[in-house]
Design a protein around this motif. Structure first.
Motif, PDB file in Angstrom:
ATOM      1  N   ARG A  42       4.078  34.816  31.694  1.00 45.58           N
ATOM      2  CA  ARG A  42       3.116  34.183  32.600  1.00 45.58           C
ATOM      3  C   ARG A  42       3.389  34.330  34.089  1.00 45.58           C
ATOM      4  O   ARG A  42       2.606  33.887  34.903  1.00 45.58           O
ATOM      5  CB  ARG A  42       2.964  32.682  32.281  1.00 45.58           C
ATOM      6  N   GLN A  43       4.537  34.890  34.479  1.00 43.86           N
ATOM      7  CA  GLN A  43       4.814  35.023  35.910  1.00 43.86           C
ATOM      8  C   GLN A  43       4.922  36.491  36.282  1.00 43.86           C
ATOM      9  O   GLN A  43       5.621  37.247  35.615  1.00 43.86           O
ATOM     10  CB  GLN A  43       6.121  34.332  36.272  1.00 43.86           C
ATOM     11  N   SER A  44       4.253  36.854  37.386  1.00 39.73           N
ATOM     12  CA  SER A  44       4.227  38.256  37.790  1.00 39.73           C
ATOM     13  C   SER A  44       5.630  38.823  37.963  1.00 39.73           C
ATOM     14  O   SER A  44       5.956  39.860  37.390  1.00 39.73           O
ATOM     15  CB  SER A  44       3.455  38.400  39.107  1.00 39.73           C
ATOM     16  N   ALA A  45       6.448  38.135  38.762  1.00 40.75           N
ATOM     17  CA  ALA A  45       7.770  38.683  39.072  1.00 40.75           C
ATOM     18  C   ALA A  45       8.596  38.853  37.798  1.00 40.75           C
ATOM     19  O   ALA A  45       9.232  39.887  37.592  1.00 40.75           O
ATOM     20  CB  ALA A  45       8.499  37.769  40.050  1.00 40.75           C
ATOM     21  N   ALA A  46       8.556  37.853  36.947  1.00 39.80           N
ATOM     22  CA  ALA A  46       9.341  37.919  35.718  1.00 39.80           C
ATOM     23  C   ALA A  46       8.842  39.051  34.825  1.00 39.80           C
ATOM     24  O   ALA A  46       9.638  39.848  34.319  1.00 39.80           O
ATOM     25  CB  ALA A  46       9.255  36.583  34.972  1.00 39.80           C
ATOM     26  N   ALA A  47       7.538  39.135  34.660  1.00 40.88           N
ATOM     27  CA  ALA A  47       6.984  40.160  33.775  1.00 40.88           C
ATOM     28  C   ALA A  47       7.323  41.553  34.287  1.00 40.88           C
ATOM     29  O   ALA A  47       7.768  42.421  33.526  1.00 40.88           O
ATOM     30  CB  ALA A  47       5.473  39.986  33.661  1.00 40.88           C
ATOM     31  N   ILE A  48       7.144  41.778  35.587  1.00 45.17           N
ATOM     32  CA  ILE A  48       7.383  43.107  36.140  1.00 45.17           C
ATOM     33  C   ILE A  48       8.872  43.449  36.059  1.00 45.17           C
ATOM     34  O   ILE A  48       9.239  44.570  35.706  1.00 45.17           O
ATOM     35  CB  ILE A  48       6.855  43.194  37.597  1.00 45.17           C
ATOM     36  N   SER A  49       9.737  42.464  36.357  1.00 46.51           N
ATOM     37  CA  SER A  49      11.180  42.729  36.255  1.00 46.51           C
ATOM     38  C   SER A  49      11.548  43.142  34.841  1.00 46.51           C
ATOM     39  O   SER A  49      12.277  44.108  34.639  1.00 46.51           O
ATOM     40  CB  SER A  49      11.998  41.494  36.631  1.00 46.51           C
ATOM     41  N   ILE A  50      11.055  42.381  33.881  1.00 47.48           N
ATOM     42  CA  ILE A  50      11.392  42.690  32.483  1.00 47.48           C
ATOM     43  C   ILE A  50      10.935  44.109  32.141  1.00 47.48           C
ATOM     44  O   ILE A  50      11.698  44.910  31.591  1.00 47.48           O
ATOM     45  CB  ILE A  50      10.725  41.670  31.527  1.00 47.48           C
ATOM     46  N   LEU A  51       9.705  44.433  32.509  1.00 49.33           N
ATOM     47  CA  LEU A  51       9.159  45.742  32.144  1.00 49.33           C
ATOM     48  C   LEU A  51       9.941  46.877  32.816  1.00 49.33           C
ATOM     49  O   LEU A  51      10.267  47.879  32.180  1.00 49.33           O
ATOM     50  CB  LEU A  51       7.673  45.819  32.510  1.00 49.33           C
ATOM     51  N   LEU A  52      10.248  46.704  34.109  1.00 50.49           N
ATOM     52  CA  LEU A  52      10.945  47.771  34.824  1.00 50.49           C
ATOM     53  C   LEU A  52      12.360  47.940  34.304  1.00 50.49           C
ATOM     54  O   LEU A  52      12.798  49.046  34.005  1.00 50.49           O
ATOM     55  CB  LEU A  52      10.985  47.478  36.330  1.00 50.49           C
ATOM     56  N   VAL A  53      13.073  46.835  34.200  1.00 52.87           N
ATOM     57  CA  VAL A  53      14.468  46.919  33.746  1.00 52.87           C
ATOM     58  C   VAL A  53      14.514  47.496  32.330  1.00 52.87           C
ATOM     59  O   VAL A  53      15.333  48.345  32.015  1.00 52.87           O
ATOM     60  CB  VAL A  53      15.138  45.534  33.799  1.00 52.87           C
ATOM     61  N   TYR A  54      13.585  47.063  31.506  1.00 56.26           N
ATOM     62  CA  TYR A  54      13.602  47.552  30.130  1.00 56.26           C
ATOM     63  C   TYR A  54      13.317  49.051  30.060  1.00 56.26           C
ATOM     64  O   TYR A  54      14.089  49.816  29.485  1.00 56.26           O
ATOM     65  CB  TYR A  54      12.600  46.776  29.270  1.00 56.26           C
ATOM     66  N   THR A  55      12.216  49.466  30.658  1.00 50.68           N
ATOM     67  CA  THR A  55      11.847  50.878  30.496  1.00 50.68           C
ATOM     68  C   THR A  55      12.796  51.803  31.247  1.00 50.68           C
ATOM     69  O   THR A  55      13.091  52.896  30.782  1.00 50.68           O
ATOM     70  CB  THR A  55      10.413  51.145  30.994  1.00 50.68           C
ATOM     71  N   LEU A  56      13.278  51.369  32.417  1.00 48.96           N
ATOM     72  CA  LEU A  56      14.085  52.270  33.216  1.00 48.96           C
ATOM     73  C   LEU A  56      15.564  52.237  32.825  1.00 48.96           C
ATOM     74  O   LEU A  56      16.268  53.226  32.991  1.00 48.96           O
ATOM     75  CB  LEU A  56      13.950  51.949  34.708  1.00 48.96           C
ATOM     76  N   LEU A  57      16.037  51.080  32.363  1.00 47.20           N
ATOM     77  CA  LEU A  57      17.476  50.971  32.118  1.00 47.20           C
ATOM     78  C   LEU A  57      17.841  50.758  30.653  1.00 47.20           C
ATOM     79  O   LEU A  57      18.595  51.522  30.080  1.00 47.20           O
ATOM     80  CB  LEU A  57      18.057  49.821  32.960  1.00 47.20           C
ATOM     81  N   VAL A  58      17.290  49.705  30.065  1.00 44.79           N
ATOM     82  CA  VAL A  58      17.786  49.283  28.754  1.00 44.79           C
ATOM     83  C   VAL A  58      17.692  50.401  27.725  1.00 44.79           C
ATOM     84  O   VAL A  58      18.652  50.713  27.027  1.00 44.79           O
ATOM     85  CB  VAL A  58      17.038  48.028  28.274  1.00 44.79           C
ATOM     86  N   GLU A  59      16.539  51.045  27.660  1.00 46.99           N
ATOM     87  CA  GLU A  59      16.376  52.069  26.624  1.00 46.99           C
ATOM     88  C   GLU A  59      17.316  53.251  26.822  1.00 46.99           C
ATOM     89  O   GLU A  59      17.702  53.903  25.858  1.00 46.99           O
ATOM     90  CB  GLU A  59      14.916  52.552  26.574  1.00 46.99           C
ATOM     91  N   ASN A  60      17.674  53.502  28.085  1.00 48.95           N
ATOM     92  CA  ASN A  60      18.567  54.637  28.330  1.00 48.95           C
ATOM     93  C   ASN A  60      20.027  54.274  28.180  1.00 48.95           C
ATOM     94  O   ASN A  60      20.857  55.107  27.845  1.00 48.95           O
ATOM     95  CB  ASN A  60      18.326  55.197  29.738  1.00 48.95           C
ATOM     96  N   LEU A  61      20.336  52.997  28.472  1.00 50.53           N
ATOM     97  CA  LEU A  61      21.744  52.594  28.441  1.00 50.53           C
ATOM     98  C   LEU A  61      22.183  52.121  27.061  1.00 50.53           C
ATOM     99  O   LEU A  61      23.370  52.012  26.792  1.00 50.53           O
ATOM    100  CB  LEU A  61      21.992  51.486  29.476  1.00 50.53           C
ATOM    101  N   ILE A  62      21.221  51.850  26.195  1.00 46.37           N
ATOM    102  CA  ILE A  62      21.550  51.317  24.874  1.00 46.37           C
ATOM    103  C   ILE A  62      22.470  52.274  24.124  1.00 46.37           C
ATOM    104  O   ILE A  62      23.278  51.874  23.292  1.00 46.37           O
ATOM    105  CB  ILE A  62      20.249  51.048  24.077  1.00 46.37           C
ATOM    106  N   VAL A  63      22.349  53.544  24.492  1.00 42.69           N
ATOM    107  CA  VAL A  63      23.121  54.575  23.816  1.00 42.69           C
ATOM    108  C   VAL A  63      24.617  54.414  24.074  1.00 42.69           C
ATOM    109  O   VAL A  63      25.454  54.945  23.364  1.00 42.69           O
ATOM    110  CB  VAL A  63      22.599  55.972  24.242  1.00 42.69           C
TER     111      VAL A  63
END
Lengths: 315, 251
Positions: free
Chosen positions: B159-180
Motif C-alpha cells: 500500500r505504500q509507494s516507497a515500500a512497494a518500489i523498494s521491494i520491487l527494485l531490490v528484488y529484481t536487481l539484487l535478490v534474484e542475482n545474489l541468491i546464487v
C-alpha cells in the motif's frame, strides 16, 4: 433511512464504536455529534462498507452497502474532501465515479454547475482551496441523485460563506425528502443545521433526540441550593419526585424546579439555606459534561434527558 | 466492462503513467543504440536488440505499483470502493487495465528497439525468420504484461509507494542475482525465481555473440514457454493474495 444495530468496532484493545444502535430518518437533517475521537468517522466508514464492523450491522434502505448494485444512486457521501488525486482534474475525478455507476457524463457537468465549480472543472484538484475541494466532494456525493447523504465534518476549516452555503445546502437536500446524516464536534453548528441529534461519546450512544429538546435540556435552568441540612432537604425532594444531583459536599442541584419552589419547601420544613440560586449552563458545557468524562456522564445524561436521579444520590 | 472503463479513466487521467511509459521507451532505445553503435554487424542479432528490456520492465513495474499505491496515498481507494463495493472486481479490472497498458508499452519498446537496430545496422542479420526470434521480440510485451500484474500485487499488499518500489527494485536487481551465492542450494533456488524464468522466455535460443563468451547459461528444467507460464502463475498468485487481503482489511 439508515439503521445500525449493535454496531461495534474494535482496534486492538480500543473500542472505537461500542454497541451503537440507531436509526436516521428521511426528510430531515440528523446531526451526528460527539467530540473528536468519539467514533463518528469510524461509524460513517462502516456505514459505507469501507471498514468491517467487529459486530453488528448497518442497513441503508434495507440493504448492506455491499449489496447495493450501483451504490451512488442510493448513497452519496463526503467523508473527506482530500480523497481526490491531486493531479487529476475535477471533471476526470467525477467522470470515473460516474462511469462506475453507469451515470452519463452529462451528469458530471450538472453537479459541477450545481456546486459552482463549472469554471474550474478542467483544473487539477490538487490546486483547489479547501472550500473548493469541499464543493467537489459534495458534487461527488450528489452524482447519483441519492436518497441518503452522509457528510463527515463538512464545515471544518471553511470560511463563513462556505459554512452558510453548506448549511443551506443540507437543509435543502433534507427538504427534498432525503436522509441527511452529518457529523460534527460542534454543538452550536449542529443546533443551526440539524433537526435531530445522535450524540455519541467514546463510541457509545449517549442520546438520540430532537435538537430542540436536546438544546432545551442541555441548557436547562437548574437550582443550586446550599445548606447544612442537605440530607433532610434532599429526602423531602426525593419524596416529591424532584430530580436532584449532589455537587460537592453541601450543595444540591435541582433540575426542573424554580428557586421559589425550592425556597418554599425549605421554609415549610424550617431548613436554613445558605445559598439558593438559578444557574444555566452553556451548550458547550453541557456537551462536554455529557461526552467528556466516562465516569461522570451517566448522571449528567440522566439529568439532561430529564430522568430522575436514583434515590441514593444525596450525600 | 464498466470497471475496466473506470480504471482506464483513472490510469490515463494522471501524468505519471505517461511519464513512466515515455521513460521506459527512451531508456531502452538509448541503451540499445549505445550497444548497437559499439558492436560490429555480426554481434547484432535479433535477440541482442532486446538486451535492455529489463530496464523498461522495471520502470513499467513502478508504474503498475503506483497505480494502486497512489490510490492509498490519496485515499481515492476509499472513494473507489464507495463507488464500487465489489473489491475483487475493482482490483481485477485494475490489473487488466494496467497489465494491458504495460503489454502495449512492452510491444512498442520491443519493436522500436528492434527497428532502431535494423536502421543502424542494415547489414546485420536481423530478419524475424523463426518462432524463436519472434518470441524474443514480441514476447517482451507478455513479460511486461505479467510483470505489471506482479508489481500491482505487491503494491496492493504493501500500500505504500516507497515500500512497494523498494521491494520491487531490490528484488529484481539484487535478490534474484545474489541468491546464487547461497552455497550448494543457491543455484537450484535461482532456477525457480520468477524473473529468471521470465528472462529465460525472453532470451532462450540467443547464441552467444562469440563462442564461449557472455554469461553462463543456466540449465533450466523448463522451456521458454514453461518459463513464461511459471512467471505468469507467480504474478497472478501475488495479485490474488493482494485481493484476498484487501477484502479482509479495512479500506
Amino acid at each position: 433511512m439508515i439503521e445500525a444495530r449493535g454496531l461495534t468496532k474494535r482496534y486492538g484493545d480500543t473500542l472505537a464504536v461500542d454497541d451503537l444502535t440507531f436509526a436516521v430518518q428521511p426528510g430531515r437533517v440528523t446531526g451526528f455529534l460527539g467530540p473528536n475521537g468519539a467514533g463518528k468517522s469510524t461509524t460513517m466508514r462502516i456505514v459505507l462498507g469501507l471498514d468491517h464492523p467487529t459486530a453488528g450491522e448497518v442497513l441503508i434502505a434495507g440493504k448492506h452497502y455491499r449489496e447495493l448494485e450501483r451504490p451512488l444512486h442510493t448513497v452519496g457521501a463526503l467523508l473527506d474532501a482530500k480523497w481526490v488525486h491531486p493531479n487529476r482534474s475535477a471533471r476526470s475525478h467525477l467522470r470515473w465515479m460516474a462511469r462506475a455507476n453507469k451515470l452519463p457524463y452529462k451528469r458530471v457537468d450538472e453537479v459541477l454547475e450545481l456546486v459552482g465549480l463549472a469554471s474550474v472543472a478542467g483544473k487539477r484538484a490538487g490546486g483547489f482551496s479547501l472550500g473548493m475541494a469541499q464543493r467537489l466532494g459534495i458534487a461527488g456525493a450528489l452524482l447519483g441523485d441519492p436518497e441518503v447523504l452522509l457528510f463527515d465534518e463538512p464545515v471544518n476549516g471553511l470560511d463563513p460563506e462556505g459554512i452558510l452555503w453548506i448549511r443551506q445546502f443540507m437543509q435543502r437536500l433534507a427538504s427534498e425528502g432525503r436522509t441527511v446524516f452529518v457529523s460534527s464536534h460542534l454543538l452550536s453548528e449542529m443546533a443551526l443545521t440539524a433537526t435531530d441529534l445522535l450524540v455519541i461519546g467514546r463510541g457509545r450512544l449517549i442520546s438520540q433526540t430532537s435538537t430542540q429538546d436536546f438544546v432545551e435540556q442541555a441548557s436547562e435552568a437548574t437550582v443550586r441550593v446550599r445548606s447544612r441540612e442537605l440530607d433532610k432537604l434532599g429526602a423531602l425532594m426525593t419524596e416529591r419526585g424532584w430530580a436532584t444531583r449532589p455537587d460537592g459536599a453541601d450543595v444540591l442541584v435541582v433540575s426542573g424546579k424554580t428557586t421559589d419552589e425550592v425556597g418554599e419547601l425549605a421554609g415549610e420544613a424550617q431548613i436554613v439555606l445558605h445559598e439558593l440560586a438559578t444557574q444555566r449552563g452553556s451548550l458547550e458545557e453541557a456537551f462536554i459534561q455529557m461526552t467528556g468524562h466516562d465516569v461522570e456522564f451517566r448522571s449528567e445524561i440522566a439529568e439532561l434527558v430529564g430522568a430522575p436521579v436514583a434515590q441514593g444520590a444525596t450525600p | 466492462m464498466t470497471l475496466l472503463a473506470v480504471e482506464r479513466i483513472k490510469l490515463v487521467s494522471t501524468r505519471s503513467p505517461w511519464w513512466c511509459a515515455g521513460i521506459a521507451l527512451l531508456i531502452t532505445l538509448g541503451f540499445t543504440a549505445l550497444f548497437v553503435a559499439n558492436s560490429d554487424d555480426l554481434a547484432v542479432t535479433v535477440g541482442s536488440t532486446q538486451f535492455a528490456f529489463n530496464l523498461g520492465m522495471i520502470i513499467i513495474m513502478v508504474m503498475a505499483a503506483l497505480a494502486i499505491t497512489t490510490e492509498y496515498r490519496f485515499s481515492t481507494i476509499k472513494t473507489t470502493f464507495q463507488a464500487a463495493p465489489n473489491r475483487t472486481a475493482v482490483l481485477a479490472a485494475k490489473a487488466a487495465v494496467v497489465a494491458l497498458a504495460a503489454g502495449v508499452v512492452g510491444e512498442i519498446t520491443a519493436f522500436a528497439t528492434y527497428g532502431l537496430a535494423r536502421l543502424m545496422k542494415p547489414a546485420a542479420d536481423l530478419g524475424l525468420d523463426n518462432p524463436a526470434e519472434w518470441r524474443q521480440v514480441a514476447g517482451i510485451g507478455l513479460i511486461y504484461f505479467f510483470a505489471a500484474i506482479l508489481a500491482l500485487g505487491v503494491g496492493i499488499l504493501v500500500r505504500q509507494s516507497a515500500a512497494a518500489i523498494s521491494i520491487l527494485l531490490v528484488y529484481t536487481l539484487l535478490v534474484e542475482n545474489l541468491i546464487v551465492l547461497i552455497p550448494t542450494v543457491g543455484e537450484q533456488i535461482q532456477k525457480w525465481m520468477p524473473f529468471t524464468a521470465a528472462n529465460h522466455f525472453a532470451t532462450a535460443g540467443i547464441p552467444a555473440p562469440v563462442e564461449g563468451q557472455g554469461p553462463p547459461l543456466l540449465d533450466l528444467p523448463y522451456g521458454p514457454w514453461g518459463g513464461l507460464a511459471y512467471f505468469a502463475a507467480i504474478s497472478v498468485a501475488i495479485l490474488v493474495a493482494g485481493i484476498v487481503v484487501t477484502n479482509r482489511r479495512d479500506a
